[in-house]
Structures are given as structure tokens and as C-alpha cells.
Design an enzyme around this catalytic site. Structure first.
Site, short mmCIF file in Angstrom:
data_model
loop_
_atom_site.label_atom_id
_atom_site.label_comp_id
_atom_site.label_asym_id
_atom_site.label_seq_id
_atom_site.Cartn_x
_atom_site.Cartn_y
_atom_site.Cartn_z
N CYS A 144 9.34 7.90 88.54
CA CYS A 144 9.86 6.65 89.04
C CYS A 144 9.10 6.61 90.59
O CYS A 144 8.93 7.27 91.33
CB CYS A 144 11.48 6.71 89.34
SG CYS A 144 12.08 5.18 90.09
N HIS A 145 8.55 5.53 90.59
CA HIS A 145 7.66 5.04 91.73
C HIS A 145 8.50 5.13 93.21
O HIS A 145 9.47 4.38 93.36
CB HIS A 145 6.85 3.57 91.62
CG HIS A 145 6.10 3.38 90.40
ND1 HIS A 145 4.71 4.06 90.48
CD2 HIS A 145 6.28 2.88 89.27
CE1 HIS A 145 4.35 3.88 89.32
NE2 HIS A 145 5.03 3.05 88.71
N MET A 148 16.28 0.71 89.90
CA MET A 148 16.74 2.07 89.89
C MET A 148 17.49 2.31 91.28
O MET A 148 18.28 3.23 91.32
CB MET A 148 15.57 3.13 89.66
CG MET A 148 15.20 2.79 88.18
SD MET A 148 16.52 2.89 86.91
CE MET A 148 17.24 4.32 86.78
N GLU A 149 16.78 1.95 92.48
CA GLU A 149 17.46 2.34 93.70
C GLU A 149 18.80 1.57 93.96
O GLU A 149 19.72 2.29 94.24
CB GLU A 149 16.54 1.40 94.91
CG GLU A 149 15.13 2.24 95.11
CD GLU A 149 14.27 2.06 93.88
OE1 GLU A 149 13.34 2.74 93.89
OE2 GLU A 149 14.23 1.31 93.09
N ASP A 194 33.96 13.12 95.69
CA ASP A 194 34.01 14.23 96.37
C ASP A 194 34.92 14.37 97.39
O ASP A 194 35.66 15.41 97.70
CB ASP A 194 32.54 14.55 96.74
CG ASP A 194 32.26 15.79 97.69
OD1 ASP A 194 32.85 16.95 97.14
OD2 ASP A 194 31.87 15.91 98.79
#
Length: 135
Positions: free
Chosen positions: A56-57, A92-93, A107
Site C-alpha cells: 500500500c502506498h 484504505m486509510e 479493547d
């Protein structure tokens, strides 16, 4: 290079035991504010997307915003919107940001109950590049 935006959404299902800890629109734990911590974690992860996903860039985001709110049926809606002027997309970000924020919620809430489900993570929209997308 074009101006590009992407918005991703994650849905986190919590149980009533966890929701009972909601105060002023956020869940409070001994570690602190769940939603505020999830926003920070999501943005930090979005900035590191190029390190987390092979091939991924890495790109420098111009903006990343995460919104977290309680939806229907004890579900938390996490939305991440990322923006950049670049030669490659920013989907993707946005997906990493929404997903990581959901994981931070898991969590921080697991001390109350582990009956938590991250139900979905999906791209909602994107602009720029070869074609736009809207779910």
C-alpha cells in the site's frame, strides 16, 4: 494527482451492561474516555496505513476525521473520512481508521463485558481518481 476523499464505516455491537456506562455521549472507563481514545487511535492508524498493509502506498493525508455515535439497538457507529491531494486513493486509510477505532472501543470496553461484536467495516463513499463510489 487529484483531490480524493473516502469515508468508511464500522459498526460495533455492545451489550446493555456496557451501554450503562455511557455518560454525556461517551463511555467512561478507568483508562478514560472510550470514544475520544478511539478517535485518536483511528487517526494514528490511518496515518500508518502504508506501513500496515503490504504494497500500500504511503501517502500524507490532508485531513482525517473520525465521528463516533451511539446508533440503534446498542450499536456504535464509527465513521472515518480521509482526504488527500495525490496520485493514489485514500480508501484504505479511511477503512483502517474506522477499523482501528472499532478495535479501540472493543479493547477499552472488554473489562465490562466481552460480548462485543465488530459487525461490519465497509467503504461508504469515495471521490477522485478514475471513478467515484457511493454506497
Amino acid at each position: 494527482a487529484t483531490y480524493r476523499t473516502a469515508k468508511a464505516r464500522a459498526i460495533v455491537a455492545l451489550n446493555q451492561e456496557i451501554i450503562e456506562h455511557m455518560q454525556a455521549g461517551d463511555i467512561q472507563t478507568k483508562k478514560g474516555s472510550v470514544f475520544q481514545t478511539a478517535i485518536i487511535g483511528g487517526i494514528m492508524a490511518a496515518k500508518k496505513t502504508g506501513e500496515l498493509i503490504p504494497l500500500c502506498h504511503p501517502i500524507g493525508m490532508d485531513d482525517c476525521h473520525i465521528d463516533i455515535r451511539l446508533g440503534n439497538d446498542d450499536r456504535v457507529i464509527v465513521e472515518c473520512e480521509a482526504k488527500v491531494f495525490a496520485k493514489t486513493g485514500i480508501e484504505m486509510e479511511a477503512l483502517i481508521g474506522a477499523n482501528m477505532a472499532a478495535l479501540v472501543i472493543y479493547d477499552m470496553c472488554k473489562a465490562f463485558s466481552q460480548d462485543i461484536t465488530i459487525e461490519s467495516v465497509q467503504l461508504i463513499s469515495k471521490t477522485g481518481g478514475k471513478r467515484d463510489f457511493q454506497r
